[in-house]
Design a protein around this motif. Structure first.
Motif, short mmCIF file in Angstrom:
data_model
loop_
_atom_site.label_atom_id
_atom_site.label_comp_id
_atom_site.label_asym_id
_atom_site.label_seq_id
_atom_site.Cartn_x
_atom_site.Cartn_y
_atom_site.Cartn_z
N LYS A 125 18.82 9.97 89.90
CA LYS A 125 19.39 10.14 91.25
C LYS A 125 20.45 9.10 91.58
CE LYS A 125 15.13 12.24 93.01
NZ LYS A 125 14.02 12.11 93.99
N LEU A 126 20.47 8.00 90.85
CA LEU A 126 21.48 6.97 91.07
C LEU A 126 21.62 6.12 89.81
CD1 LEU A 126 19.80 4.07 91.50
CD2 LEU A 126 19.37 5.04 93.73
N ARG A 127 22.69 5.33 89.78
CA ARG A 127 22.92 4.41 88.67
C ARG A 127 23.14 3.01 89.24
NH1 ARG A 127 27.93 6.86 85.55
NH2 ARG A 127 28.75 6.49 87.65
N LEU A 128 22.88 2.01 88.42
CA LEU A 128 23.06 0.64 88.89
C LEU A 128 24.53 0.30 89.14
CD1 LEU A 128 20.50 -1.40 86.75
CD2 LEU A 128 20.22 -0.37 89.02
N ASP A 129 25.44 1.01 88.47
CA ASP A 129 26.85 0.72 88.69
C ASP A 129 27.48 1.61 89.76
OD1 ASP A 129 26.84 3.07 87.27
OD2 ASP A 129 28.18 2.40 85.67
N ASP A 130 26.66 2.37 90.49
CA ASP A 130 27.17 3.16 91.61
C ASP A 130 27.78 2.22 92.66
OD1 ASP A 130 26.45 5.59 90.57
OD2 ASP A 130 24.62 5.79 91.76
N PRO A 131 28.98 2.54 93.15
CA PRO A 131 29.63 1.66 94.14
C PRO A 131 29.04 1.83 95.54
CG PRO A 131 31.01 3.56 93.70
CD PRO A 131 29.84 3.67 92.77
N ARG A 151 34.01 -8.56 105.17
CA ARG A 151 35.18 -8.78 106.02
C ARG A 151 35.37 -7.62 106.99
NH1 ARG A 151 34.28 -13.05 104.40
NH2 ARG A 151 35.41 -14.26 102.82
N SER A 152 35.84 -7.94 108.17
CA SER A 152 36.13 -6.90 109.16
C SER A 152 37.20 -5.96 108.59
CB SER A 152 36.64 -7.52 110.46
OG SER A 152 35.64 -8.33 111.05
N GLY A 153 36.97 -4.69 108.74
CA GLY A 153 37.94 -3.70 108.27
C GLY A 153 37.69 -3.27 106.84
N THR A 154 37.73 -4.19 105.88
CA THR A 154 37.58 -3.82 104.47
C THR A 154 36.14 -3.83 104.00
OG1 THR A 154 37.92 -6.11 103.78
CG2 THR A 154 39.87 -4.71 103.94
N GLY A 155 35.28 -4.60 104.65
CA GLY A 155 33.90 -4.69 104.22
C GLY A 155 33.78 -5.46 102.92
N TYR A 156 32.73 -5.15 102.15
CA TYR A 156 32.54 -5.79 100.84
C TYR A 156 32.13 -4.72 99.84
CZ TYR A 156 30.65 -8.69 97.09
OH TYR A 156 30.40 -9.27 95.88
N ARG A 157 32.95 -4.56 98.80
CA ARG A 157 32.69 -3.54 97.79
C ARG A 157 31.79 -4.12 96.70
NH1 ARG A 157 38.01 -2.91 99.34
NH2 ARG A 157 38.56 -0.83 100.12
N THR A 158 30.70 -3.45 96.46
CA THR A 158 29.71 -3.95 95.51
C THR A 158 29.08 -2.77 94.78
OG1 THR A 158 27.71 -5.32 95.29
CG2 THR A 158 27.88 -3.98 97.28
N THR A 159 27.97 -3.00 94.11
CA THR A 159 27.26 -1.94 93.38
C THR A 159 25.77 -2.01 93.68
OG1 THR A 159 26.84 -3.32 91.44
CG2 THR A 159 28.92 -2.07 91.48
N VAL A 160 25.07 -0.96 93.32
CA VAL A 160 23.60 -0.95 93.47
C VAL A 160 22.99 -2.10 92.69
CG1 VAL A 160 21.50 0.34 92.95
CG2 VAL A 160 23.48 1.54 93.90
N GLY A 161 23.48 -2.32 91.47
CA GLY A 161 22.92 -3.37 90.64
C GLY A 161 23.11 -4.75 91.23
N GLU A 162 24.28 -5.02 91.81
CA GLU A 162 24.50 -6.34 92.42
C GLU A 162 23.59 -6.53 93.62
OE1 GLU A 162 27.77 -9.12 94.73
OE2 GLU A 162 28.46 -7.24 93.83
N LEU A 163 23.41 -5.49 94.42
CA LEU A 163 22.52 -5.59 95.57
C LEU A 163 21.08 -5.87 95.12
CD1 LEU A 163 23.79 -2.76 97.95
CD2 LEU A 163 24.26 -5.21 98.06
N LEU A 164 20.65 -5.22 94.03
CA LEU A 164 19.31 -5.48 93.50
C LEU A 164 19.17 -6.93 93.06
CD1 LEU A 164 18.13 -2.46 91.30
CD2 LEU A 164 16.91 -3.51 93.21
N ARG A 178 20.19 -2.65 102.79
CA ARG A 178 21.14 -1.60 102.39
C ARG A 178 20.56 -0.74 101.28
NH1 ARG A 178 23.23 2.19 102.01
NH2 ARG A 178 25.46 2.78 101.96
N LEU A 179 19.85 -1.34 100.35
CA LEU A 179 19.16 -0.56 99.32
C LEU A 179 18.08 0.31 99.93
CD1 LEU A 179 18.75 -3.28 96.54
CD2 LEU A 179 20.25 -1.27 96.46
#
Length: 386
Positions: A125-131, A151-164, A178-179
């Protein structure tokens, strides 16, 4: 015989219990004699059988009576609401003292979020590298290093794996919440716990509502910014805060039994909860945790491996509602012990809490050393007569 660390702050009877465990393979008679020689009352020795045996069908061996006595003594001597559980992953036995009471998990509950995420990964259902992009709406409260990257406006782009990684190794609340939303919210985690039959492990409503309720507040988005939560909490009448704090301690929505957590960790190690790849990933991530270096990890000897998750609740009037550490302790020979030490409510200072946790680890290590020595003696004896 392996060496181990015993915190100096412990009383002589407790220190003697752990030391005797390291020196005696047969244990019980020597323990009683040593305790009586110090004038201490001999504790009742109870070797508690597992409530549910390992799912692999392995033969469950008796629990070491010396370790049972030590754990019981440690809990009795600690002033607070405490539960301790130790399960041998290889032999199946369980020892606990106060291990069936539901105690506040706090960030220990991040383990169940991680397992739910990895279970979804196993199901495709998901991958660790999903953005994933985090925005200011995702910011929670308390410990959340990732909030500084949003950051306001752009936010922070990350992945499922980094959040874990951040949730487990830094105990980042924003990453974890968020997870949690990604997998379907608290209901999805509770469903995982039920589906896997993990027993007395509850899961709360998420960090924002859990912490707000503990303080006697109702969550407001403004609490996430400019120290809003602390200012609102400090403005409450003392009686309201005390009542809310006591309600949480008495019936924590994120409450879990240490015995259930130790059993779940043992099942994880045996591969009974996730795929082999996800199991290895989770345990490896737990072993790289940066939190709680002086809790259970503080007594792990050189050559042993340890993966864990800590949890710490709010303080009020000198009390702490939840000061925990749970994990997998792996000996150099590969034998593994699942350990859960949970302090649900206490006035004891942090060094005393850490000393309790370290004494549990020291006692497990000492028991392992004495068992290994006895096995070696039996093996050598058999060879000499062969």
């Amino acid at each position: 015989m392996g060496s181990y660390i015993l915190p100096r702050s412990f009383s002589k009877p407790v220190a003697l219990l752990a030391l005797t465990a390291a020196l005696c393979a047969c244990g019980y008679d020597a323990h009683v004699q040593a305790a009586s020689s110090t004038g201490a009352q001999s504790p009742l020795i109870v070797a508690i059988p597992p409530r549910s045996g390992p799912s692999t069908g392995q033969r469950v061996l008796p629990a070491p009576p010396m370790l049972a006595a030590t754990v019981s003594q440690l809990v009795r001597n600690f002033n607070g609401k405490v539960g301790v559980a130790v399960r041998s992953v290889d032999d199946g036995w369980m020892i606990d003292a106060g291990g069936n009471q539901r105690l506040p998990q706090q960030s220990v509950s991040k383990l169940w979020v991680a397992m739910t995420v990895l279970s979804a990964r196993d199901a495709g259902k998901l991958r660790l590298d999903d953005p994933i992009t985090l925005t200011r709406d995702d910011i929670t409260l308390f410990h959340q290093p990732i909030a500084g990257l949003i950051r306001s406006g752009t936010g922070y782009r990350t992945t499922v794996g980094e959040l874990l990684q951040r949730a487990l190794t830094m105990s980042d609340n924003t990453a974890n919440d968020r997870l949690l939303r990604l997998v379907g919210g608290p209901g999805a985690v509770r469903s995982f716990v039920t589906r896997k039959g993990l027993g007395a492990i509850g899961f709360g409503p998420g960090e924002r509502m859990l912490q707000a309720g503990t303080a006697g507040l109702t969550w407001q988005p403004s609490y996430a910014f400019n120290d809003g939560f602390n200012r609102a909490r400090n403005a409450l009448p003392r009686a309201e805060r005390l009542a809310a704090f006591n309600r949480y301690v008495a019936s924590p929505p994120d409450g879990a039994a240490p015995a259930a957590i130790a059993s779940a960790l043992a099942r994880l190690k045996r591969g009974g909860l996730l795929s082999a790849e996800s199991t290895s990933y989770l345990i490896g991530t737990m072993q790289s945790s940066h939190t709680g270096k002086m809790r259970l990890r503080g007594a792990v000897p050189t050559g042993w491996s340890f993966g864990h998750k800590t949890g710490t609740g709010q303080d009020f009037a000198g009390r702490t509602a939840g000061y925990n550490d749970v994990g997998l302790l792996i000996a150099p020979d590969g034998r593994t012990y699942a350990i859960a030490v949970m302090i649900g409510d206490t006035l004891r200072p942090i060094p005393a809490r850490q000393a309790l946790m370290q004494a549990v680890v020291s006692s497990v290590v000492a028991t392992h050393a004495s068992t290994a020595s006895a096995t070696t003696r039996r093996t050598n004896g058999a060879r000499s007569h062969g």
